[in-house]
Design an enzyme around this catalytic site. Sequence first.
Site, short mmCIF file in Angstrom:
data_model
loop_
_atom_site.label_atom_id
_atom_site.label_comp_id
_atom_site.label_asym_id
_atom_site.label_seq_id
_atom_site.Cartn_x
_atom_site.Cartn_y
_atom_site.Cartn_z
N ASP A 276 45.23 42.33 33.95
CA ASP A 276 44.70 41.05 33.49
C ASP A 276 44.94 40.10 34.68
O ASP A 276 45.05 40.58 35.82
CB ASP A 276 45.41 40.59 32.20
N LYS B 265 49.23 43.13 24.08
CA LYS B 265 49.14 42.38 25.36
C LYS B 265 50.53 42.19 25.90
O LYS B 265 51.50 42.19 25.13
CB LYS B 265 48.51 41.01 25.11
P1 NDP Z 1 42.23 37.60 38.31
O1 NDP Z 1 43.68 37.43 38.51
O2 NDP Z 1 41.51 38.64 39.06
O3 NDP Z 1 41.47 36.22 38.57
C1 NDP Z 1 41.79 35.08 37.86
C2 NDP Z 1 40.95 33.93 38.38
O4 NDP Z 1 41.13 32.81 37.52
C3 NDP Z 1 41.39 33.45 39.76
O5 NDP Z 1 40.27 32.92 40.43
C4 NDP Z 1 42.41 32.37 39.41
O6 NDP Z 1 42.58 31.41 40.43
C5 NDP Z 1 41.79 31.74 38.21
N1 NDP Z 1 42.86 31.19 37.37
C6 NDP Z 1 43.88 31.86 36.79
N2 NDP Z 1 44.70 31.05 36.14
C7 NDP Z 1 44.20 29.82 36.33
C8 NDP Z 1 44.61 28.55 35.90
N3 NDP Z 1 45.71 28.38 35.14
N4 NDP Z 1 43.82 27.50 36.27
C9 NDP Z 1 42.69 27.68 37.01
N5 NDP Z 1 42.28 28.87 37.45
C10 NDP Z 1 43.02 29.91 37.11
O7 NDP Z 1 42.05 37.82 36.73
P2 NDP Z 1 40.79 38.40 35.94
O8 NDP Z 1 39.53 38.09 36.64
O9 NDP Z 1 41.10 39.80 35.60
O10 NDP Z 1 40.88 37.58 34.57
C11 NDP Z 1 40.15 36.36 34.34
C12 NDP Z 1 40.04 36.11 32.86
O11 NDP Z 1 39.33 37.22 32.24
C13 NDP Z 1 41.35 36.01 32.09
O12 NDP Z 1 41.19 35.10 31.03
C14 NDP Z 1 41.54 37.41 31.51
O13 NDP Z 1 42.36 37.40 30.37
C15 NDP Z 1 40.09 37.74 31.17
N6 NDP Z 1 39.79 39.16 31.01
C16 NDP Z 1 40.04 40.05 32.00
C17 NDP Z 1 39.70 41.39 31.84
C18 NDP Z 1 39.89 42.38 32.93
O14 NDP Z 1 39.49 43.54 32.74
N7 NDP Z 1 40.45 42.02 34.08
C19 NDP Z 1 39.11 41.87 30.59
C20 NDP Z 1 38.81 40.83 29.63
C21 NDP Z 1 39.16 39.54 29.85
P3 NDP Z 1 43.94 31.43 41.32
O15 NDP Z 1 43.81 32.66 42.17
O16 NDP Z 1 43.92 30.16 42.08
O17 NDP Z 1 45.08 31.53 40.36
O1 2IT Z 2 41.68 41.00 28.00
C1 2IT Z 2 41.35 42.20 28.16
O2 2IT Z 2 40.60 42.78 27.37
C2 2IT Z 2 41.90 42.91 29.32
N1 2IT Z 2 42.62 42.31 30.12
C3 2IT Z 2 41.60 44.36 29.52
C4 2IT Z 2 42.51 45.22 28.69
C5 2IT Z 2 42.41 46.71 28.91
O3 2IT Z 2 43.21 47.40 28.26
O4 2IT Z 2 41.57 47.17 29.68
#
Ligand code: NDP
Ligand code: 2IT
Length: 443
Positions: A165, A125
Amino acid sequence: MSYTSKVLEEAKSKNPNEPEFHQAMTEILNTLQPFADANPAYEKAGILERLVEPERVIIFRVPWIDDNGKTRVNKGYRVQFNSVIGPYKGGLRFHPSVSLSIVKFLGFEQIFKNALTGLPIGGGKGGSDFDPKGKSDREIMGFCQSFMTELSRHIGVNTDVPAGDIGVGAREIGYMYGQYRRLSNRFEGVLTGKGLIWGGSLARTEATGYGLVYLVDEMLRQNAHSLEGKTIVVSGSGNVAIYATQKAQQLGGKVVALSDSGGYVYDADGIDLSAVKEIKEVKRGRISEYVNYRPNAVYTEGKGIWSIKCDIALPCATQNELNEDDAKLLVKNGCIAVGEGANMPSTLEATEVFLKNKVLFAPGKAANAGGVATSALEMSQNSTRLSWDFETVDSKLKEIMVNIFNNINSAAKEAGCENNFVAGANIAGFKKVADAMLQQGVI
Ligand code: NDP
Ligand code: 2IT
């Protein structure tokens, strides 16, 4: 003192001031205790001591110039945690809260998550404390190019393959890929989540959210429930939240709330996803703007989304966004299932509340594995120089999520804790990684 407790205490004292990493280790090592104690070969070979120590940690300076001509500096990180079953694989997060502790907790979780996918990917990561909010496209590009200038020395198709992420989506992956290609003079699948016309995979954008709902659907089905007609609360409104909402709606669920770091919207008629996509994917705006599209919806500033009555809760924003009081409130309001789209969104105490109250609880390392699994499918397509259609990738994703559920379900049963999918996921993921480490010797 048990083997797991000894390793946990030592790792905590060797790595002070890393609360999120401590939390992730505590959850995993505590649930592994009976399993690790019953298999003394792990202790003899120092498997846990090696597992909690990253193979490599890279921390670097990222200088860039803002639109006023001022030079700014951020920290860059890549934690290459474990490559015993494949090249390091895991996302890059750009958010002001990013620290070594956060990158280590995410990298540690990623080892077990990636093992659960059944695909050949190790755990890593990275990210930066850079805040993309309010930055111009030029500033984002300048930052991404500077970040990749250093990162490029440490990654490679067979070494380490980063992805997105929080704060890293298609735009950032594009700028970073362009810089890697320029520096290396190679066109290769060194990042995933790429644009569809230059090596990206169909369904990668949707994969984490869709995969979450496929797994939750299977968990419900095997417990005599279904998504049909259920009221669902989803937190966040980014990539994972949007596509979890889309799939939940397609399968007959009614999503009534979404949030961002500013507050949450409640729409009793069900969320209008096209409005959310326009606000978030096109305008990069705030969820508060949703009420301009749907006048009957209500926006509330601040936390509190978990006070909304629902059957199913899908936390899809960030770590520790759901605490013990939130969990008690959800249980009191009749919530039957929780699926973690985010990484470690529930605190240790909240998880305890769900397990004690027999809420069907799908932990992040299993429930959100569809994103990284589809990244591995993108890597397969890149290495054969072919691309598969949407249905092919989506059906593989669904099969992977159902397999993950079956594996964590049987691991829980075998361990004598039926329906404890936290233990099931940790044991199933650990067993694969630990056995590979035993087979490859002391390295
Ligand atoms: P994005 O940046 O697309 O969206 C993040 C969302 O979460 C936004 O709505 C953001 O709001 C909110 N957020 C982020 N930080 C905070 C905080 N400190 N407090 C409150 N709200 C917060 O990210 P993703 O959707 O890609 O990721 C969301 C979660 O999913 C994370 O935990 C990530 O690690 C996990 N994840 C993502 C994967 C992927 O493929 N993208 C795969 C597996 C897990 P704001 O815009 O106001 O900051
Ligand atoms: O938390 C996660 O698994 C991710 N942000 C996706 C990682 C990836 O390599 O697609």
